[in-house]
Design a protein around this motif. Structure first.
Motif, short mmCIF file in Angstrom:
data_model
loop_
_atom_site.label_atom_id
_atom_site.label_comp_id
_atom_site.label_asym_id
_atom_site.label_seq_id
_atom_site.Cartn_x
_atom_site.Cartn_y
_atom_site.Cartn_z
N ILE A 133 -3.35 17.59 -52.00
CA ILE A 133 -4.27 16.49 -51.12
C ILE A 133 -3.87 16.14 -49.56
O ILE A 133 -2.73 16.52 -49.29
N GLU A 134 -4.81 15.93 -48.84
CA GLU A 134 -4.58 15.56 -47.51
C GLU A 134 -4.13 14.01 -47.41
O GLU A 134 -4.29 13.24 -48.45
N PHE A 135 -3.63 13.97 -46.19
CA PHE A 135 -2.89 12.52 -46.27
C PHE A 135 -3.77 11.22 -46.16
O PHE A 135 -3.62 10.31 -46.86
N ALA A 188 -3.61 8.30 -48.81
CA ALA A 188 -3.60 6.87 -48.20
C ALA A 188 -4.65 6.14 -49.10
O ALA A 188 -4.42 4.71 -49.36
N ALA A 189 -5.84 6.72 -49.26
CA ALA A 189 -7.00 6.06 -49.99
C ALA A 189 -6.32 5.76 -51.55
O ALA A 189 -6.68 4.54 -51.91
N TRP A 232 4.07 16.52 -59.62
CA TRP A 232 4.32 16.35 -58.03
C TRP A 232 2.96 16.91 -57.50
O TRP A 232 2.28 17.78 -57.94
N THR A 233 2.76 16.20 -56.42
CA THR A 233 1.56 16.67 -55.58
C THR A 233 1.91 16.98 -53.99
O THR A 233 2.61 16.05 -53.62
N LEU A 234 1.29 17.78 -53.48
CA LEU A 234 1.70 18.19 -52.06
C LEU A 234 0.77 17.29 -51.24
O LEU A 234 -0.46 17.51 -51.11
N VAL A 235 1.38 16.41 -50.48
CA VAL A 235 0.39 15.86 -49.60
C VAL A 235 0.56 16.49 -48.09
O VAL A 235 1.73 16.47 -47.57
N LEU A 236 -0.45 16.82 -47.34
CA LEU A 236 -0.55 17.51 -46.26
C LEU A 236 -0.44 16.37 -45.24
O LEU A 236 -1.52 15.71 -45.10
N PRO A 237 0.40 16.13 -44.44
CA PRO A 237 0.43 15.26 -43.39
C PRO A 237 -0.62 15.73 -42.21
O PRO A 237 -0.67 16.95 -42.11
#
Length: 84
Positions: free
Chosen positions: A62-64, A68-69, A23-28
């Motif tokens: 990671i940042e959103f 997306a990239a 799992w990776t936390l994606v920061l919206p």
């Protein structure tokens, strides 16, 4: 997220595919935050917080925009929200 990843490590060892994906936390992005006068443009967490400190936690973050990239677009299959 860290506990989930530890359990996956225990169960799967080094395997990282299928049901053993970590799992990776994606920061919206932050949307309009009135008391910070941020305007209507979504802002990354690194605008307000130390990105190096966020990434140094035990949880992969990671940042959103990065997500997306990696994914080739802003499509999200599953969202988990923590409310207090």
């Amino acid at each position: 997220v860290a506990q989930l990843n530890r359990r996956l490590e225990d169960r799967c060892g080094p395997r990282r595919d299928g049901e053993c994906m970590r799992w990776t936390l994606v920061l919206p992005p932050w949307c309009r935050v009135v008391h910070w006068w941020s305007g209507s443009t979504p802002l990354p967490w690194s605008t307000f917080f130390d990105a190096k400190a966020l990434r140094s936690s035990q949880v992969p973050v990671i940042e959103f925009e990065e997500y997306a990239a990696i994914m080739g677009g802003a499509r999200v299959d599953w969202v988990v929200v923590f409310n207090t």
